[in-house]
Design a protein around this motif. Structure first.
Motif, short mmCIF file in Angstrom:
data_model
loop_
_atom_site.label_atom_id
_atom_site.label_comp_id
_atom_site.label_asym_id
_atom_site.label_seq_id
_atom_site.Cartn_x
_atom_site.Cartn_y
_atom_site.Cartn_z
N ALA A 33 -16.92 -10.32 10.18
CA ALA A 33 -16.55 -9.65 8.94
C ALA A 33 -17.14 -8.26 8.90
O ALA A 33 -18.36 -8.09 9.06
CB ALA A 33 -17.04 -10.47 7.75
N VAL A 34 -16.29 -7.25 8.73
CA VAL A 34 -16.76 -5.87 8.62
C VAL A 34 -17.20 -5.59 7.19
O VAL A 34 -18.20 -4.93 6.94
CB VAL A 34 -15.65 -4.88 9.04
N GLY A 35 -16.46 -6.12 6.24
CA GLY A 35 -16.79 -5.95 4.83
C GLY A 35 -15.56 -6.18 3.97
O GLY A 35 -14.45 -6.30 4.47
N ARG A 36 -15.78 -6.26 2.68
CA ARG A 36 -14.65 -6.45 1.76
C ARG A 36 -14.37 -5.15 1.02
O ARG A 36 -15.24 -4.30 0.88
CB ARG A 36 -14.92 -7.59 0.79
N LEU A 37 -13.13 -5.01 0.57
CA LEU A 37 -12.71 -3.81 -0.14
C LEU A 37 -12.69 -4.07 -1.64
O LEU A 37 -12.47 -5.20 -2.08
CB LEU A 37 -11.33 -3.36 0.34
N SER A 38 -12.89 -3.01 -2.39
CA SER A 38 -12.90 -3.14 -3.84
C SER A 38 -11.54 -3.59 -4.37
O SER A 38 -10.51 -2.99 -4.04
CB SER A 38 -13.27 -1.80 -4.48
N PRO A 39 -11.52 -4.64 -5.21
CA PRO A 39 -10.24 -5.09 -5.79
C PRO A 39 -9.67 -4.08 -6.78
O PRO A 39 -8.50 -4.17 -7.16
CB PRO A 39 -10.64 -6.40 -6.50
N LEU A 40 -10.47 -3.08 -7.18
CA LEU A 40 -10.01 -2.06 -8.10
C LEU A 40 -9.15 -1.02 -7.39
O LEU A 40 -8.38 -0.29 -8.03
CB LEU A 40 -11.20 -1.36 -8.77
N LEU A 41 -9.27 -0.94 -6.05
CA LEU A 41 -8.55 0.08 -5.30
C LEU A 41 -7.34 -0.46 -4.55
O LEU A 41 -6.36 0.24 -4.35
CB LEU A 41 -9.50 0.75 -4.30
N THR A 42 -7.42 -1.71 -4.09
CA THR A 42 -6.32 -2.28 -3.29
C THR A 42 -5.36 -3.07 -4.16
O THR A 42 -5.76 -3.72 -5.13
CB THR A 42 -6.87 -3.19 -2.18
N ARG A 43 -4.09 -3.03 -3.76
CA ARG A 43 -3.06 -3.81 -4.46
C ARG A 43 -2.26 -4.61 -3.43
O ARG A 43 -1.23 -4.16 -2.95
CB ARG A 43 -2.12 -2.88 -5.25
N PRO A 44 -2.77 -5.79 -3.06
CA PRO A 44 -2.06 -6.61 -2.07
C PRO A 44 -0.66 -6.99 -2.55
O PRO A 44 -0.42 -7.02 -3.76
CB PRO A 44 -2.96 -7.85 -1.95
N PRO A 45 0.26 -7.28 -1.59
CA PRO A 45 0.05 -7.33 -0.15
C PRO A 45 -0.02 -5.93 0.46
O PRO A 45 0.70 -5.03 0.04
CB PRO A 45 1.26 -8.09 0.36
N CYS A 46 -0.93 -5.77 1.44
CA CYS A 46 -1.17 -4.47 2.05
C CYS A 46 -0.71 -4.42 3.50
O CYS A 46 -0.52 -5.45 4.14
CB CYS A 46 -2.67 -4.15 2.00
N ARG A 47 -0.54 -3.21 3.99
CA ARG A 47 -0.26 -2.96 5.40
C ARG A 47 -1.32 -2.00 5.92
O ARG A 47 -1.92 -1.24 5.14
CB ARG A 47 1.13 -2.35 5.59
N LEU A 48 -1.55 -2.03 7.23
CA LEU A 48 -2.57 -1.20 7.83
C LEU A 48 -1.97 -0.21 8.83
O LEU A 48 -1.00 -0.53 9.52
CB LEU A 48 -3.61 -2.06 8.57
N VAL A 49 -2.59 0.96 8.92
CA VAL A 49 -2.26 1.93 9.95
C VAL A 49 -3.53 2.71 10.24
O VAL A 49 -4.40 2.85 9.36
CB VAL A 49 -1.10 2.86 9.51
N ALA A 50 -3.70 3.21 11.47
CA ALA A 50 -4.94 3.89 11.83
C ALA A 50 -4.67 5.27 12.40
O ALA A 50 -3.70 5.49 13.13
CB ALA A 50 -5.72 3.06 12.84
N ILE A 51 -5.56 6.21 12.07
CA ILE A 51 -5.59 7.54 12.67
C ILE A 51 -7.03 7.77 13.10
O ILE A 51 -7.94 7.84 12.26
CB ILE A 51 -5.14 8.64 11.69
N GLY A 52 -7.24 7.88 14.41
CA GLY A 52 -8.61 7.98 14.89
C GLY A 52 -9.39 6.73 14.53
O GLY A 52 -8.94 5.61 14.80
N LYS A 53 -10.54 6.90 13.90
CA LYS A 53 -11.36 5.76 13.48
C LYS A 53 -11.15 5.39 12.02
O LYS A 53 -11.83 4.52 11.49
CB LYS A 53 -12.85 6.06 13.72
N SER A 54 -10.18 6.05 11.38
CA SER A 54 -9.89 5.78 9.97
C SER A 54 -8.75 4.80 9.82
O SER A 54 -7.68 4.97 10.42
CB SER A 54 -9.55 7.07 9.23
#
Length: 363
Positions: free
Chosen positions: A295-316
């Protein structure tokens, strides 16, 4: 007399075009120096560059421009999101993550025939975005492919798939697009996959018994394609298959890796990350050498609105949810505050669209 005048006019037009083609990009500078200068203009101003002259427009839209910026590390990556709006129609948005005020902008003029389709593939190869296949309530799976040139900002029809497909996996590996499994017409082989070669503009079809039609997600990792298969109604068991291009065959993937792949996935510098949305929103990391999920960590429920998708640029990693709510976190500098990962967010869109898929295009 009239014929001679027409010939003279045509000759004059050709002569004018030839003369324009030989005009320098920038007066007083050789073209290679002009390219050196123009290629350093930020991507957000490329639309303005195209308005200066025909030669500048052709340059900015050319493969030469794209290759030059890529070779000299001048290319900038933007994120493209395929969504479905409240009217059940497809729409596409773009985000410049380098902008001082980050906001999603809608791309106009999607191919009309694709607007109502579901189960489409969404993939990027070079500076082109591809819309693949799909189906509708009264429409069987289609083999149609549309291509959006991000430099030109225009959609065109592309070479069709070898097999009509809907709800399938699509990935890019070794500069080729793979369209794998899914549902098709009665004559389609659900255990097949198509490979697109951009150099020949052709698709090649193959089949393998280990390819399954029921697909949940896919990733390209370590030079291979992994596909997470749908779990059955009687069992929550998750399994995945992997394609080895050197052998041209599909096999069952590592069971431990598959067991923790329970959400949208993204690869960052060769490491697989998965967003577990089963209880809150938690980012997991696959440690292949130890064969375990961390587990890296959990994200704030105030910022995310599931269902989500992921994409990466560099290490972000960009976590993009309903209404294009976007959270950005850097896994190279992951920190926790009270158990919640430190992150930043992008200005929310006024829409409430569902995000289907996200991809990056670097120009």
């Amino acid at each position: 007399m009239s014929s001679n005048m027409e010939t003279t006019e045509i000759g004059a037009e050709d002569s004018c075009q030839i003369e324009l083609a030989h005009l320098p990009l920038i007066c007083g500078l050789p073209d290679d120096i002009a390219l050196f200068c123009l290629a350093r203009v930020p991507r957000k101003y490329h639309a303005l560059l195209k308005c200066v002259s025909k030669r500048w427009r052709e340059l900015v839209c050319s493969k030469e421009w794209h290759s030059y910026r890529q070779k000299h590390n001048l290319d900038e990556t933007w994120i493209y999101a395929l969504c479905r709006d409240k009217f059940e129609q497809l729409c596409c948005y773009v985000l410049d993550p380098n902008a001082s005020r980050k906001s999603w902008k809608r791309i106009q003029d999607l191919p009309p025939s694709s607007l109502k389709r579901k189960g489409m593939g969404f993939e990027v190869l070079g500076k082109e975005v591809y819309l693949l296949g799909g189906c509708g309530w009264v429409e069987d799976a289609t083999d149609e492919v549309y291509c959006y040139d991000a430099a030109v900002n225009a959609w065109n029809k592309a070479a069709p798939l070898s097999t009509a497909r809907c709800y399938f996996a699509s990935e890019v590996l070794n500069d080729k697009i793979y369209a794998v499994g899914g549902l098709g017409s009665n004559s389609s082989d659900p255990r097949s996959w198509d490979t697109y070669d951009v150099h020949t503009n052709t698709w090649k079809s193959q089949s393998d018994a280990n390819v399954v039609p029921d697909i949940e997600d896919s990733i390209a990792l370590d030079g291979k394609i992994y596909i997470r298969c749908g779990s059955s109604a009687v069992s929550s068991h998750v399994y995945a298959v992997v394609y080895e291009p050197s052998r041209g065959t599909w096999q069952h993937a590592d069971a431990d890796m598959a067991s923790g792949w329970r959400g949208p996935a993204v690869v960052v510098e060769g490491t697989l990350y998965v967003l577990d949305q089963s209880s809150g929103t938690r980012l997991m990391m696959w440690q292949g050498d130890r064969k375990e999920w961390t587990a890296v960590g959990r994200l704030s429920p105030l910022l995310t609105r599931p269902p989500c998708r992921l994409v990466a640029i560099g290490k972000s990693i960009f976590v993009i949810g309903k209404g294009l709510s976007t959270v950005v976190l850097n896994v190279g500098n992951a920190r926790n505050a009270g158990g919640v990962m430190v992150s930043s967010s992008v200005t929310k869109s006024t829409s409430d669209d569902d995000v289907i898929c996200c991809k990056c295009v670097a120009i």
